[in-house]
Design an enzyme around this catalytic site. Structure first.
Site, PDB file in Angstrom:
ATOM      1  CG  HIS A 157      -1.766  -1.200   1.361  1.00  0.00           C
ATOM      2  ND1 HIS A 157      -2.947  -1.424   0.667  1.00  0.00           N
ATOM      3  CD2 HIS A 157      -1.563  -2.313   2.118  1.00  0.00           C
ATOM      4  CE1 HIS A 157      -3.451  -2.601   1.005  1.00  0.00           C
ATOM      5  NE2 HIS A 157      -2.635  -3.167   1.879  1.00  0.00           N
ATOM      6  CE  LYS A 204      13.149  19.302 -11.175  1.00  0.00           C
ATOM      7  NZ  LYS A 204      12.017  19.593 -12.045  1.00  0.00           N
ATOM      8  CD  GLU A 242       9.554  12.007 -15.191  1.00  0.00           C
ATOM      9  OE1 GLU A 242       9.540  12.459 -14.039  1.00  0.00           O
ATOM     10  OE2 GLU A 242       9.753  12.722 -16.197  1.00  0.00           O
ATOM     11  CD  GLN A 287      -3.430  -1.217 -46.084  1.00  0.00           C
ATOM     12  OE1 GLN A 287      -3.510  -1.774 -47.167  1.00  0.00           O
ATOM     13  NE2 GLN A 287      -3.630   0.089 -45.947  1.00  0.00           N
TER      14      GLN A 287
END
Length: 475
Positions: A155, A282, A289, A321
């Site tokens: 969980h 960053k 991702e 096709q």
């Protein structure tokens, strides 16, 4: 004039040509179309349907056409609709009207089914090879982290400690099932439909088994109607591919989470990350991702193919096709993802100390306290309640279980002794799971040995198939 245009009184509307032509995408089948044609022409000569001289002319012409296409010198046009008609037109331009004998005893219906099977065989070998490389990269990480403990989750809540190696091996066995499915599908892909004609076979005295043998097929398809209308092998591949990329997506999700500042369990190598055009600090996990994002398109191709076939009467219909673009895209999507994943996993930096601190600063050893009490002849349900109260007390005191004094433990059960501190240590908790498939170090080592045997078996299989496919190379 179309090669099939003898009974028509006017040219095809240009919009129809543009809408129905498949050369834009089925040119991917060029190599396989020519492989099949070379085997077909050899059979026509063997069965005296064409002369040996004609077969030699056609064979030489096909090889020249293959070289033209490979070098980008051939003009493939929508006017010739598909790869089959384009190759035939190029052949006739190359050697004259004798090239028109190539199509004797076959139809585009059995021809395209053959090309698709040849293409998919090649794709299966490539994808299986890449899957094996990814498994080997995961095993390398497992071997390097046999003493690295991290929280195991249910969980998405911390549940019990596991070895990081154990976590890596979980994906090895997922991908092992994928590899088994793909290699098992070979026997259903590897049946030759050529000779089924348009739907009913052919009146020429052909030898279907000879062609199948020339192309390395295990057998011929048993029923001509089924041979030209069957795309089960495409659906099976799309289903297998969906499972592969679903497993990749699950691993991608964990890599994205683990590489965040909130987890900081791993760091992906710079070579497999990107930056921000605005925020200079960053480091984004774009590869996992994007793999996670591309999963939907593979699922979509599976549903699209199922939907295309669900209402088709026998035998061939133009709807079929639609079998190509989804399969081609799935092959390329999967190959691209797998090719990136193996080196990304292999170069991943594992933050062992961070993982360990996450384990010791939680209550994931609570089950072991309950098991300890069961060992003291306390029924599990009673032990469960005792530990629940102990955990609640610890939370209220801002402590973890190992921070409690023996006196505090004894408030909840007199059965607890000094040895509890050894029992609840992270290493002890992990190694207590000493059952087949468990997270104890020796059991994970067993899993690695088992995986190594899998690798040997599949490498042998792959080498056999690679040798087979190399024999068919035209240029």
């Amino acid at each position: 004039m179309k090669l099939w245009g003898g009974r028509f009184t006017k040219p095809t509307n240009q919009l129809v040509d543009e809408y129905t032509a498949s050369i834009r995408f089925d040119q991917k089948l060029a190599t396989f179309d020519i492989q099949g044609s070379l085997a077909h022409v050899s059979m026509l000569a063997k069965c005296a349907i064409i002369t040996n001289q004609e077969a030699e002319l056609i064979t030489d012409g096909l090889k020249k056409v293959a070289t033209q296409i490979e070098c980008g010198e051939a003009e493939l046009t929508e006017a010739n609709e598909d790869i089959h008609m384009n190759v035939e037109k190029l052949l006739i331009d190359q050697i004259g009207s004798v090239g028109g004998k190539l199509h004797t005893g076959r139809s585009r219906n059995d021809q395209v089914a053959l090309d698709m099977r040849l293409y998919l065989r090649d794709a299966l070998v490539t994808i299986a090879t890449l899957l094996l490389e990814l498994q080997q990269a995961l095993v390398k990480q497992a071997e390097a982290n046999l003493d690295t403990v991290l929280p195991g989750y249910t969980h998405l809540q911390r549940a019990q400690p596991v070895l990081f190696a154990h976590h890596m091996m979980a994906y090895v066995f997922m991908f092992q099932r994928d590899l088994e499915r793909l290699t098992d599908s070979w026997k259903r892909v590897n049946r030759s439909p050529l000779g089924a004609g348009a739907l009913a076979g052919t009146s020429f005295p052909i030898d279907r088994s000879f062609v199948a043998d020339q192309l390395g097929f295990d057998a011929v398809s048993e029923n001509s109607l089924d041979a030209v209308s069957d795309r089960d092998f495409v659906i099976e591949f799309l289903a297998d591919a969906s499972l592969v990329i679903m497993h990749l997506s699950r691993l991608s999700e964990e890599l994205v989470q683990w590489s965040s500042a909130e987890f900081n369990f791993i760091e992906l190598d710079d070579a497999f990350c990107t930056g921000s055009s605005m925020m200079p600090q960053k480091k984004n996990p774009d590869v996992p991702e994007l793999v996670r994002g591309k999963t939907g398109r593979v699922f979509g191709h599976l549903m699209g193919m199922l939907t295309t076939l669900k209402g088709l009467p026998l035998a061939y219909n133009k709807d079929m096709q639609e079998d190509k673009e989804g399969m081609f895209d799935t092959v390329e999507t999967l190959k691209g993802a797998l090719a990136l994943f193996a080196p990304m996993i292999e170069t991943m930096n594992v933050h062992k100390d961070v993982m360990y601190q996450a384990v010791v600063k939680d209550y994931s050893n609570a089950t072991d306290l309950a098991d300890y009490l069961v060992g003291k002849d306390i029924p599990f349900r009673e032990a469960h309640a005792i530990v629940g109260q102990t955990v609640l007390y610890s939370i209220e005191q801002s402590k973890y279980l190992l921070d409690l004094s023996l006196a505090e433990f004894k408030r909840f059960s007199k059965a607890i002794d000094e040895d509890i501190y050894d029992v609840l240590s992270a290493k002890a908790v992990v190694n207590a799971r000493d059952v087949t498939g468990g997270t104890a170090k020796n059991r994970v080592e067993d899993q690695i040995k088992q995986a190594r045997q899998f690798f040997e078996d599949h490498e042998t299989w792959l080498q056999g198939k690679i040798t087979l496919l190399k024999k068919l190379i035209v240029t």
